[in-house]
Design a protein around this motif. Sequence first.
Motif, short mmCIF file in Angstrom:
data_model
loop_
_atom_site.label_atom_id
_atom_site.label_comp_id
_atom_site.label_asym_id
_atom_site.label_seq_id
_atom_site.Cartn_x
_atom_site.Cartn_y
_atom_site.Cartn_z
N VAL A 11 0.84 -1.20 0.00
CA VAL A 11 0.00 0.00 0.00
C VAL A 11 0.88 1.25 0.00
O VAL A 11 1.77 1.39 0.82
CB VAL A 11 -0.93 0.00 1.23
CG1 VAL A 11 -1.76 1.28 1.29
CG2 VAL A 11 -1.85 -1.22 1.21
N ILE A 14 -3.16 6.04 1.95
CA ILE A 14 -4.58 5.82 2.28
C ILE A 14 -5.20 7.16 2.68
O ILE A 14 -4.51 8.08 3.10
CB ILE A 14 -4.76 4.79 3.42
CG1 ILE A 14 -4.14 5.28 4.73
CG2 ILE A 14 -4.16 3.45 3.01
CD1 ILE A 14 -4.39 4.33 5.91
N ILE A 21 -13.06 5.06 2.51
CA ILE A 21 -11.62 4.86 2.62
C ILE A 21 -11.09 4.66 1.20
O ILE A 21 -11.64 3.87 0.43
CB ILE A 21 -11.27 3.63 3.49
CG1 ILE A 21 -11.64 3.90 4.95
CG2 ILE A 21 -9.79 3.27 3.36
CD1 ILE A 21 -11.43 2.71 5.88
N VAL A 23 -7.63 3.70 -1.04
CA VAL A 23 -6.33 3.04 -0.92
C VAL A 23 -5.64 3.04 -2.29
O VAL A 23 -6.23 2.61 -3.28
CB VAL A 23 -6.49 1.58 -0.43
CG1 VAL A 23 -5.14 0.91 -0.29
CG2 VAL A 23 -7.27 1.51 0.87
N LYS A 50 -0.74 -3.06 6.44
CA LYS A 50 -1.82 -2.42 5.67
C LYS A 50 -2.40 -3.39 4.64
O LYS A 50 -3.61 -3.44 4.43
CB LYS A 50 -1.32 -1.16 4.98
CG LYS A 50 -0.66 -0.14 5.91
CD LYS A 50 -1.57 0.34 7.00
CE LYS A 50 -0.95 1.46 7.81
NZ LYS A 50 -0.16 1.04 8.96
N VAL A 54 -6.37 -4.63 4.38
CA VAL A 54 -7.20 -4.54 3.18
C VAL A 54 -7.80 -5.90 2.88
O VAL A 54 -9.01 -6.03 2.67
CB VAL A 54 -6.40 -4.02 1.97
CG1 VAL A 54 -7.20 -4.18 0.68
CG2 VAL A 54 -5.99 -2.57 2.17
#
Length: 67
Positions: A11, A14, A21, A23, A50, A54
Motif C-alpha cells: 500500500v 490511504i 476509505i 487506498v 496495511k 485490506v
Amino acid sequence: MKMIAVESSNVECIGYENGVIEVHFHNGYAYRYPNCTEDLFNKFLASPSKGQFVHNVLKGHGEIRIR
C-alpha cells in the motif's frame, strides 16, 4: 481527499473522507471502500500490516476500483 503515505510493501497511501476509505497500491491500482467509519480508518492507519488489513477487513464489501 487528503492521502497519507504509509509504510507498506503493498500500500502506497490511504485516505478517508465522508465514509469512504481510499487506498492507492504500489502497483498503480486504487480503490474506494464505501460505508466505512472514521474509527475503522484509524484502525487501518494503526495496523502493522496495511495489505493484510485490506485483505482481511476491507476487501469484498463493495469496493470500487478507481484506477
